[in-house]
Design a protein around this motif. Sequence first.
Motif, PDB file in Angstrom:
ATOM      1  N   HIS A  18       1.847   5.871   2.620  1.00  0.00           N
ATOM      2  CA  HIS A  18       2.928   4.810   4.207  1.00  0.00           C
ATOM      3  C   HIS A  18       2.762   5.381   5.289  1.00  0.00           C
ATOM      4  N   GLU A  19       2.649   6.406   5.153  1.00  0.00           N
ATOM      5  CA  GLU A  19       2.500   6.775   6.570  1.00  0.00           C
ATOM      6  C   GLU A  19       1.580   6.294   7.482  1.00  0.00           C
ATOM      7  N   ALA A  20       0.186   6.333   6.544  1.00  0.00           N
ATOM      8  CA  ALA A  20      -1.302   5.675   7.476  1.00  0.00           C
ATOM      9  C   ALA A  20      -1.035   4.259   7.792  1.00  0.00           C
ATOM     10  N   GLU A  21       0.351   3.574   7.473  1.00  0.00           N
ATOM     11  CA  GLU A  21       0.277   2.138   6.901  1.00  0.00           C
ATOM     12  C   GLU A  21       1.142   1.441   8.380  1.00  0.00           C
ATOM     13  N   GLU A  99      10.384  -9.488  12.706  1.00  0.00           N
ATOM     14  CA  GLU A  99       8.214  -9.410  12.491  1.00  0.00           C
ATOM     15  C   GLU A  99       8.220  -8.474  11.761  1.00  0.00           C
ATOM     16  N   TYR A 100       7.377  -8.460  11.229  1.00  0.00           N
ATOM     17  CA  TYR A 100       6.705  -7.156  10.184  1.00  0.00           C
ATOM     18  C   TYR A 100       7.041  -5.471  10.865  1.00  0.00           C
ATOM     19  N   ALA A 101       7.692  -5.113   9.861  1.00  0.00           N
ATOM     20  CA  ALA A 101       8.273  -3.710  10.021  1.00  0.00           C
ATOM     21  C   ALA A 101       6.818  -2.685   9.540  1.00  0.00           C
ATOM     22  N   PRO A 102       6.106  -2.247  10.447  1.00  0.00           N
ATOM     23  CA  PRO A 102       4.506  -1.201   9.454  1.00  0.00           C
ATOM     24  C   PRO A 102       5.676  -0.013   8.597  1.00  0.00           C
ATOM     25  N   GLY A 103       5.041  -0.500   8.001  1.00  0.00           N
ATOM     26  CA  GLY A 103       5.507   0.704   7.072  1.00  0.00           C
ATOM     27  C   GLY A 103       5.990  -0.306   5.205  1.00  0.00           C
ATOM     28  N   LEU A 104       7.082  -0.995   5.731  1.00  0.00           N
ATOM     29  CA  LEU A 104       7.476  -1.849   4.638  1.00  0.00           C
ATOM     30  C   LEU A 104       6.702  -1.889   3.482  1.00  0.00           C
ATOM     31  N   GLY A 105       5.603  -2.294   3.292  1.00  0.00           N
ATOM     32  CA  GLY A 105       5.025  -2.682   2.627  1.00  0.00           C
ATOM     33  C   GLY A 105       4.858  -1.434   1.448  1.00  0.00           C
ATOM     34  N   THR A 106       4.229  -0.655   1.718  1.00  0.00           N
ATOM     35  CA  THR A 106       3.894   0.820   1.032  1.00  0.00           C
ATOM     36  C   THR A 106       5.489   1.721   0.935  1.00  0.00           C
ATOM     37  N   ALA A 107       7.136   1.148   1.409  1.00  0.00           N
ATOM     38  CA  ALA A 107       7.650   1.666   1.205  1.00  0.00           C
ATOM     39  C   ALA A 107       8.174   0.598  -0.045  1.00  0.00           C
ATOM     40  N   ALA A 108       8.379  -0.099  -0.214  1.00  0.00           N
ATOM     41  CA  ALA A 108       8.641  -1.436  -1.084  1.00  0.00           C
ATOM     42  C   ALA A 108       8.258  -1.098  -2.311  1.00  0.00           C
ATOM     43  N   LEU A 109       6.457  -1.434  -2.156  1.00  0.00           N
ATOM     44  CA  LEU A 109       5.594  -1.548  -3.444  1.00  0.00           C
ATOM     45  C   LEU A 109       4.898  -0.174  -3.731  1.00  0.00           C
ATOM     46  N   LEU A 110       5.649   1.289  -3.285  1.00  0.00           N
ATOM     47  CA  LEU A 110       4.807   2.105  -3.429  1.00  0.00           C
ATOM     48  C   LEU A 110       5.673   2.845  -3.743  1.00  0.00           C
ATOM     49  N   LEU A 111       6.415   3.527  -2.456  1.00  0.00           N
ATOM     50  CA  LEU A 111       7.795   4.510  -2.651  1.00  0.00           C
ATOM     51  C   LEU A 111       8.475   4.250  -3.110  1.00  0.00           C
ATOM     52  N   THR A 112       9.394   3.043  -3.618  1.00  0.00           N
ATOM     53  CA  THR A 112      10.774   2.758  -4.120  1.00  0.00           C
ATOM     54  C   THR A 112      10.406   3.283  -5.704  1.00  0.00           C
ATOM     55  N   PRO A 113       9.527   2.480  -6.719  1.00  0.00           N
ATOM     56  CA  PRO A 113       8.966   2.357  -8.225  1.00  0.00           C
ATOM     57  C   PRO A 113       8.640   3.883  -8.044  1.00  0.00           C
ATOM     58  N   MET A 114       8.185   4.354  -7.126  1.00  0.00           N
ATOM     59  CA  MET A 114       7.880   5.915  -7.316  1.00  0.00           C
ATOM     60  C   MET A 114       9.524   6.936  -7.439  1.00  0.00           C
TER      61      MET A 114
END
Length: 187
Positions: A18-21, A99-114
């Motif tokens: 997420h931080e890398a994103e 506009e795309y908020a960097p970090g949203l993708g990993t927050a939604a797809l990785l961090l939330t389910p985990m």
Amino acid sequence: MPSIHTQIWLLAGALALHEAEEWDIYGWYQRNYVEMPANRSEMSIRFFLVFLSLLGFAWAGFAQIWGDAKLTSWIIMPLVGLIVQNLLQHVYWQIRFREYAPGLGTAALLLTPMSVAIVITSIKDNLIPAWYLFALAVAIIPGLVDTVRSGNRLSQGILAIHRFSISSLKLMGLSGAEGSRSGDAAS
């Protein structure tokens, strides 16, 4: 479902991704915020991204050194709460700035389910009481309110992160603690 211990290490890895994103978030800040700290730079932002990644692994390790799944769950839940807060901030920023908020993708797809899996495992295995989750949910509300109230200015929490990074770089004597792009307006 993997053990709580495995889930926590996976969460730490997902936080690092997420931080890398967010690695190139500097331009997004430039476009969307006014009155940024005068000495912020790509280096100061990236310093904190690395710091958070390492903190996630340290937190995961600290939570597990006790060898007790119940204590592990109690210790990791505040990090899960902060991750949920950050996810909700990313959703708000996406809507607010359109506009795309960097970090949203990993927050939604990785961090939330985990995070959800850790909460489910903790409840199912009777590792934490419901009141503890409720208290953590209440504890993230002020940060969310601050984010919304701040509009296109940095929230107090994000501003504190910027100040911490700038101060840390200066303390370490690293160059780059000053604005790194020519033409940056010192706000």
